[in-house]
Write a protein that holds these residues in place. Structure first.
Motif, mmCIF file in Angstrom:
data_model
loop_
_atom_site.group_PDB
_atom_site.id
_atom_site.type_symbol
_atom_site.label_atom_id
_atom_site.label_comp_id
_atom_site.label_asym_id
_atom_site.label_seq_id
_atom_site.Cartn_x
_atom_site.Cartn_y
_atom_site.Cartn_z
ATOM 1 N N ASN A 73 3.117 0.687 -27.133
ATOM 2 C CA ASN A 73 4.054 0.887 -26.039
ATOM 3 C C ASN A 73 3.463 1.913 -25.080
ATOM 4 O OD1 ASN A 73 6.167 1.491 -24.328
ATOM 5 N ND2 ASN A 73 7.695 1.171 -25.924
ATOM 6 N N PHE A 110 4.149 2.762 -21.959
ATOM 7 C CA PHE A 110 5.028 3.618 -21.165
ATOM 8 C C PHE A 110 5.440 4.845 -21.969
ATOM 9 C CE2 PHE A 110 9.221 5.035 -19.742
ATOM 10 C CZ PHE A 110 8.948 5.299 -18.414
ATOM 11 N N THR A 111 5.850 4.608 -23.231
ATOM 12 C CA THR A 111 6.261 5.720 -24.094
ATOM 13 C C THR A 111 5.075 6.649 -24.337
ATOM 14 O OG1 THR A 111 7.829 4.239 -25.146
ATOM 15 C CG2 THR A 111 7.356 6.267 -26.318
ATOM 16 N N ASN A 152 5.349 10.423 -23.026
ATOM 17 C CA ASN A 152 5.331 11.492 -24.033
ATOM 18 C C ASN A 152 4.334 12.581 -23.657
ATOM 19 O OD1 ASN A 152 6.805 11.395 -26.753
ATOM 20 N ND2 ASN A 152 6.412 9.268 -26.299
ATOM 21 N N PHE A 165 5.487 14.361 -20.119
ATOM 22 C CA PHE A 165 6.648 15.239 -20.249
ATOM 23 C C PHE A 165 6.335 16.456 -21.116
ATOM 24 C CE2 PHE A 165 9.016 11.746 -18.422
ATOM 25 C CZ PHE A 165 9.982 12.401 -17.684
ATOM 26 N N MET A 166 5.399 16.318 -22.054
ATOM 27 C CA MET A 166 5.030 17.484 -22.856
ATOM 28 C C MET A 166 4.323 18.520 -21.979
ATOM 29 S SD MET A 166 5.164 19.194 -25.514
ATOM 30 C CE MET A 166 5.813 18.181 -26.811
ATOM 31 N N ILE A 198 4.856 18.905 -18.725
ATOM 32 C CA ILE A 198 5.910 19.515 -17.892
ATOM 33 C C ILE A 198 6.725 20.495 -18.738
ATOM 34 C CG2 ILE A 198 7.978 19.031 -16.506
ATOM 35 C CD1 ILE A 198 6.750 16.224 -15.962
ATOM 36 N N ASN A 199 7.041 20.071 -19.952
ATOM 37 C CA ASN A 199 7.821 20.887 -20.880
ATOM 38 C C ASN A 199 7.162 22.255 -21.081
ATOM 39 O OD1 ASN A 199 9.584 21.430 -23.199
ATOM 40 N ND2 ASN A 199 7.813 20.941 -24.443
ATOM 41 N N CYS A 258 7.155 24.606 -17.927
ATOM 42 C CA CYS A 258 8.398 25.321 -17.574
ATOM 43 C C CYS A 258 8.308 26.809 -17.928
ATOM 44 C CB CYS A 258 9.590 24.716 -18.306
ATOM 45 S SG CYS A 258 10.070 23.103 -17.691
ATOM 46 N N PHE A 259 7.539 27.112 -18.975
ATOM 47 C CA PHE A 259 7.492 28.500 -19.436
ATOM 48 C C PHE A 259 6.760 29.422 -18.471
ATOM 49 C CE2 PHE A 259 8.505 26.525 -23.508
ATOM 50 C CZ PHE A 259 9.502 27.386 -23.938
ATOM 51 N N VAL A 284 7.443 29.810 -15.494
ATOM 52 C CA VAL A 284 8.497 30.461 -14.706
ATOM 53 C C VAL A 284 8.923 31.762 -15.399
ATOM 54 C CG1 VAL A 284 10.847 30.176 -13.801
ATOM 55 C CG2 VAL A 284 9.300 28.214 -13.865
ATOM 56 N N SER A 316 2.628 13.153 -28.514
ATOM 57 C CA SER A 316 2.964 14.203 -27.546
ATOM 58 C C SER A 316 2.014 15.394 -27.661
ATOM 59 C CB SER A 316 4.408 14.656 -27.738
ATOM 60 O OG SER A 316 4.585 15.152 -29.040
ATOM 61 N N SER A 345 7.657 27.681 -37.778
ATOM 62 C CA SER A 345 8.448 28.142 -36.639
ATOM 63 C C SER A 345 8.029 29.555 -36.218
ATOM 64 C CB SER A 345 9.919 28.087 -37.059
ATOM 65 O OG SER A 345 10.730 28.648 -36.134
ATOM 66 N N ASN A 347 6.554 30.340 -32.537
ATOM 67 C CA ASN A 347 7.314 31.206 -31.634
ATOM 68 C C ASN A 347 6.563 32.484 -31.263
ATOM 69 O OD1 ASN A 347 9.838 29.876 -31.076
ATOM 70 N ND2 ASN A 347 10.262 30.051 -33.235
ATOM 71 N N ILE A 406 12.234 38.418 -31.264
ATOM 72 C CA ILE A 406 11.199 38.391 -30.215
ATOM 73 C C ILE A 406 11.749 38.963 -28.906
ATOM 74 C CG2 ILE A 406 9.813 36.857 -28.737
ATOM 75 C CD1 ILE A 406 9.383 35.061 -31.180
ATOM 76 N N PRO A 415 11.260 12.842 -24.505
ATOM 77 C CA PRO A 415 10.559 13.646 -23.492
ATOM 78 C C PRO A 415 11.489 14.166 -22.392
ATOM 79 C CG PRO A 415 9.308 11.675 -23.987
ATOM 80 C CD PRO A 415 10.635 11.520 -24.664
ATOM 81 N N TRP A 474 13.230 17.117 -23.782
ATOM 82 C CA TRP A 474 12.389 18.328 -23.874
ATOM 83 C C TRP A 474 12.456 19.105 -22.564
ATOM 84 C CZ3 TRP A 474 7.431 15.189 -25.311
ATOM 85 C CH2 TRP A 474 7.550 14.703 -26.615
ATOM 86 N N LYS A 511 13.996 22.827 -21.837
ATOM 87 C CA LYS A 511 13.182 23.941 -21.364
ATOM 88 C C LYS A 511 13.738 24.519 -20.069
ATOM 89 C CE LYS A 511 10.624 24.058 -24.838
ATOM 90 N NZ LYS A 511 11.323 22.974 -25.524
ATOM 91 N N VAL A 556 14.567 28.397 -19.763
ATOM 92 C CA VAL A 556 13.935 29.308 -18.812
ATOM 93 C C VAL A 556 14.896 29.767 -17.718
ATOM 94 C CG1 VAL A 556 12.094 29.480 -17.092
ATOM 95 C CG2 VAL A 556 11.639 28.394 -19.276
#
Lengths: 264, 263
Positions: free
Chosen positions: A26, A28-29, A33, A36-37, A39-40, A43-44, A46, A121, A183, A187, B35, B176, B179, B183, B187
């Motif tokens: 697939n 597209f998936t 995946n 978007f990972m 972009i995900n 985001c940080f 910012v 991903s 985790s 983190n 954290i 996705p 996600w 986020k 943020v």
């Protein structure tokens, strides 16, 4: 011995290749995946732009070093999840008796098991890591050190997961312990070491080896030092050896659940 | 409405059997609070310093509340459930039953969320008190106001995640999209109050769903005022109605495309 290693590498390569081909069914998936990972993770940035508007230096890191820290964290996470995905489900595999599938193969049980599927991903994480390196500063030295540290860090991450997941051979359902350590590693890896105080810093160089996966590599790429590189290689060797020793020691206690399942 | 309340109650009661398992899942909450405690203690070199109108203690309480809202929701699992219901055709079993799938999912999820909210709130308040040694100034009115705002925030967030999951009618995997949504919430709504962002984007965040589902209840907790409360509730009610309409719209359009193979 050499032939055995060669044969194992070939088997691992084929296993990853077929797993990837399965995911490509697939398209597209597959592409969404990865995109978007990226972009995900993006985001940080910012978060750090806002923090650096308050203070010029956070935990001894400049903004560029934060980008590098994020790049290394994403790279190590991405490589470990893409190539060794099942190391992070190992506890469940042991408990549900799914190791039977790998025990009957004439190959290394641990390597065959952890490389049997891929996390698509995670390719997004790897690409994000490379983008962060470009933003930090591209040079031959930086690329070589970044890739070396990324690969070694991912091996350490995988080893830690194998060590804690192998506790299932003795104590049954220990996913919670393995997941918690995972985790913690994920983190803490994206925050500068300098903001933490006390006992947690000792943990970064022992049971939660973030020092080897991210903190020392950031120092190494910013300011090369041979002892730091040797320390990373030595640390990786120790954790990898421990992972193999503990897994194979525990494997002697493994008993099949006679679970019938098909691998497609 | 009675049947949905029954679904809510039965989900809540069945999850009471797994309190220990649910509580273990909050270890990551403790890690995040630890954290952020370290981060803000580093940024605020002097604890009495005020940055963008917030003291260090207010900032940490702000994060404790926003993380309570996010952790109690368990959105990733819920999004995957909706997505799997559509992908596997499980949704067909719900369609033939005498309830609406959207309301069923909403109330069923609110059942487990209520229990998680109670548990993580107790944990958050204990952690906050241990780390900071005091609470923000609270009155009976402010506690009730914050609770109302938290309930509305959770309902709106659940509806948004339901609509993201229902996009599975059109694309195979909606994880996705989830996600990126999570986020953005983290943020722009969880880590910082809107006052930390440039003035030009503050109104955009304030009138976005991020404020309604995350920032608003936390802001009320650390700095309550009747005017802010009324303003927050109006924003949340508008978002509730809009999200309810959008979720039903996606469901009605999408379910027509459903094609389930028997077997």
């Amino acid at each position: 011995m050499l032939m055995e290693v060669k044969s194992q590498i070939k088997a691992t390569h084929l296993s990853i290749k077929y797993a990837l081909q399965r995911e490509l069914l697939n398209k597209f998936t597959f592409i969404s995946n990865i995109l978007f990972m990226i972009i995900n993770n993006g985001c940080f940035i910012v978060q750090w732009i806002v923090l650096y508007s308050l203070k010029q230096n956070i935990g001894g890191y400049s903004f560029r070093q934060i980008l590098l820290l994020w790049g290394l964290a994403a790279m190590t996470y991405g490589i470990s999840r893409f190539f060794f995905k099942e190391a992070f489900n190992l506890s469940d595999i042991i408990n549900s008796g799914k190791l039977d599938n790998y025990l009957i193969q004439p190959k290394n049980v641990l390597i065959s098991c952890i490389t049997s599927s891929v996390e698509i991903s995670a390719l997004g994480d790897i690409l994000y890591g490379l983008i962060m390196l470009i933003l930090y500063g591209l040079s031959v030295k930086n690329v070589i050190l970044f890739l070396t540290c990324g690969i070694l860090g991912s091996i350490v991450l995988t080893s830690i997961s194998i060590i804690f997941s192998s506790l299932s051979f003795w104590f049954g359902r220990t996913e919670m312990v393995a997941n918690t350590v995972d985790s913690l590693m994920t983190n803490f890896a994206t925050y500068p070491e300098g903001i933490f105080k006390g006992i947690i810093k000792i943990m970064f160089y022992t049971c939660l080896p973030l020092g080897i996966t991210t903190y020392i590599p950031v120092k190494l790429i910013s300011n090369f030092s041979l002892p730091d590189l040797i320390f990373i290689i030595f640390g990786t060797f120790i954790f990898t050896s421990l992972a193999f020793i503990i897994f194979y020691f525990g494997l002697k206690r493994y008993s099949s659940t006679n679970l019938m399942n098909a691998r497609i | 409405m009675k049947k949905y309340l029954y679904i809510f109650k039965s989900e809540l009661m069945s999850n009471l059997q797994y309190i220990f398992d649910i509580s273990i899942g909050f270890i990551s909450y403790c890690i995040l609070i630890y954290i952020f405690l370290n981060l803000w203690q580093y940024v605020y070199s002097d604890p009495s310093e005020i940055i963008n109108g917030y003291t260090m203690k207010q900032m940490i309480w702000y994060v404790i509340i926003t993380e309570i809202l996010w952790m109690s929701l368990s959105g990733r699992k819920y999004n995957r459930k909706i997505c799997n219901d559509v992908k596997t055709g499980n949704i067909a079993y719900n369609i033939i039953k005498p309830y609406n799938y959207v309301e069923y999912s909403l109330f069923s999820h609110l059942g487990i969320t209520t229990l998680r909210f109670i548990l993580v709130t107790i944990l958050g308040i204990v952690l906050g008190f241990i780390f900071l040694g005091s609470f923000p100034e609270l009155t009976v009115l402010s506690i009730i106001g914050v609770l109302i705002s938290c309930v509305l925030a959770t309902i709106i967030n659940t509806l948004i995640i339901t609509s993201l999951g229902l996009i599975s009618f059109y694309i195979e995997d909606t994880s996705p999209i989830y996600w990126v949504y999570s986020k953005l919430i983290l943020v722009l709504g969880t880590i910082f109050p809107i006052e930390y962002f440039p003035k030009i984007i503050q109104p955009i965040i304030k009138y976005s769903p991020i404020y309604a589902v995350s920032s608003a209840p936390a802001k009320l907790f650390v700095d309550f005022s009747l005017i802010t409360f009324i303003e927050t509730i109006i924003i949340q009610i508008v978002y509730f109605l809009a999200c309810l309409g959008i979720t039903h719209f996606i469901y009605k359009k999408g379910v027509k495309k459903l094609n389930v193979n028997g077997g």
